[in-house]
Structure formats: structure tokens, C-alpha cells
Design a protein around this motif. Structure first.
Motif, PDB file in Angstrom:
ATOM      1  N   GLY A  10       0.824  -1.200   0.000  1.00 47.72           N
ATOM      2  CA  GLY A  10       0.000   0.000   0.000  1.00 47.72           C
ATOM      3  C   GLY A  10       0.857   1.248   0.000  1.00 47.72           C
ATOM      4  N   LEU A  15      -2.761   0.983  -4.072  1.00 45.33           N
ATOM      5  CA  LEU A  15      -2.077  -0.295  -3.924  1.00 45.33           C
ATOM      6  C   LEU A  15      -1.161  -0.538  -5.111  1.00 45.33           C
ATOM      7  CD1 LEU A  15      -5.046  -2.608  -2.859  1.00 45.33           C
ATOM      8  CD2 LEU A  15      -3.210  -1.825  -1.379  1.00 45.33           C
ATOM      9  N   TYR A  45     -10.397  -1.991  -0.204  1.00 45.33           N
ATOM     10  CA  TYR A  45     -10.030  -1.695  -1.574  1.00 45.33           C
ATOM     11  C   TYR A  45     -11.091  -0.938  -2.358  1.00 45.33           C
ATOM     12  CZ  TYR A  45      -6.505  -5.244  -0.520  1.00 45.33           C
ATOM     13  OH  TYR A  45      -5.488  -5.946   0.054  1.00 45.33           O
ATOM     14  N   CYS A  48     -10.372   2.321  -4.572  1.00 43.34           N
ATOM     15  CA  CYS A  48      -8.956   2.669  -4.596  1.00 43.34           C
ATOM     16  C   CYS A  48      -8.370   2.478  -5.989  1.00 43.34           C
ATOM     17  CB  CYS A  48      -8.180   1.858  -3.569  1.00 43.34           C
ATOM     18  SG  CYS A  48      -7.743   0.200  -4.124  1.00 43.34           S
TER      19      CYS A  48
END
Length: 210
Positions: A10, A15, A45, A48
Motif C-alpha cells: 500500500g 495499492l 479496496y 482505490c
């Protein structure tokens, strides 16, 4: 080591997943291991950006499409960047532009609510009191008179378009506005987008969509 076939880290942008293609017998095994690793942090997530670094010459278009479907549909990834491990070239697959799209062929009536992680295209109207929320864009092929929220995961590059833009509340990412109270109905399609940290609504122009 098996553990270093896919390394996920991360950072402040999102990510980063580094895939060592040569350590897998085939692409299905790549997907299996990647899904297993991502599943452990699934709830973090949504919305993201994921950058995948790999030797892209060993991944064909069909495999990339399958991977995008999994990332956008199952893990609600908003944007995905593929970087070639050898050439260091990047290609962006954005949930806003290339992500999953839900087509709804009916009018959304007052009191009804639609929520989808990708783009939403409504072939019909959005009536007053209806609520539509999308992680990506919202396109209404009819009258938009309810509450709509595009880029709900925080992406202010999302747009809202409608044949007749008369919303109660219009929101993109965390920026919100209301329809003017002058009672004037638009006579042409319009597009709403974020510019200078505020929502602007413009006439739809064929060669200037965004």
C-alpha cells in the motif's frame, strides 16, 4: 519462494501489486493467487487505485479483460494501472471510462434507490424522490429530476449526463449542488462535471464531451 510471486504493498496513491509471471504455470494460477491475496483486505479496496506491475507481453487482451472484470466487479477497484515490468510503460484502465456499466431500461420512480460501483446508464427517467448513486459516471437517456451521485467513491473525474437535467440534488464525489429554482427546463442534453472544485453544467457538444 511461492510467497514472492505476487507482492502487494500500500502507498498514498493506493495499492501496488508486482506479479512475477515466470513463477506461475499459467494465467489462471495468477488470478487464483491474486484473488486470494486481495480477498484478505477486500473491505479496504473499494474505490482505490491499483497499479499492477508485470511483464505485459505475456498477458493477452482476453486475460487482461478477465482481470479487469474481477478487479472492478468483485473488489470494487475504481482505477487500475498496468505497468510493464520491462519497458516501464503504463496504461490506465479507469473504472470511470472502461469499468463495468449497469444498464437500466426503465424509469426510476420516486422512493426507489439504485446503487452500483461502476457506471450507470438509465434508459428512462429519474423521477423526483428517486436516488441514483454510482462509483463512476451516470448517464440518463431521459429526464433527470431526482437525486444523483456520481463518483461516489471519491472520483471527481466522473460526469453526469442527461437529455433533460432537472435534478433535486446533483453530486460528484464530495461536491454537491442543487438545481436552479428559475423553473426553466433545458431543451438540449447537458453534462455536469467538476471544474475548479465546483460542479458546472454545460450543453453536450459532440466533440467536447468532457
Amino acid at each position: 519462494m511461492i510467497e514472492d510471486r505476487i507482492i502487494i504493498k500500500g502507498n498514498k496513491e493506493g495499492l501496488n501489486a508486482v506479479i512475477n509471471i515466470h513463477k506461475f504455470k499459467d494465467f489462471d494460477e495468477v488470478l487464483e493467487v491474486l484473488v486470494d491475496k486481495l480477498s484478505k483486505g477486500r473491505k479496504f479496496y473499494k474505490g482505490c487505485t491499483l497499479k499492477i506491475t508485470a511483464e505485459l507481453k505475456y498477458i493477452n487482451d482476453r486475460e487482461l479483460s478477465k482481470l479487469k472484470d474481477i478487479l472492478f466487479e468483485e473488489f470494487l477497484i475504481q482505477d487500475c494501472i498496468f505497468e510493464d515490468k520491462e519497458e516501464k510503460n503504463s496504461k490506465v484502465f479507469s473504472g470511470i471510462y472502461e469499468g463495468r456499466t449497469k444498464f437500466i431500461k426503465k424509469t426510476i420512480r420516486g422512493g426507489q434507490s439504485i446503487d452500483y460501483s461502476g457506471n450507470i446508464v438509465i434508459i428512462g427517467d429519474v423521477n423526483p424522490g428517486a436516488v441514483v448513486s454510482a462509483g463512476g459516471n451516470i448517464v440518463v437517456l431521459g429526464s433527470l429530476r431526482g437525486n444523483v451521485h456520481a463518483g461516489a467513491s471519491g472520483n471527481d473525474k466522473a460526469i453526469i449526463a442527461a437529455f433533460s437535467m432537472q435534478p433535486e440534488i446533483l453530486q460528484i464525489a464530495d461536491i454537491m449542488t442543487r438545481s436552479p429554482e428559475d423553473g426553466v427546463k433545458p431543451t438540449f442534453p447537458e453534462v455536469a462535471k467538476v471544474k475548479d472544485n465546483m460542479i458546472i453544467v454545460e450543453p453536450y457538444l459532440l466533440n467536447k464531451f468532457i
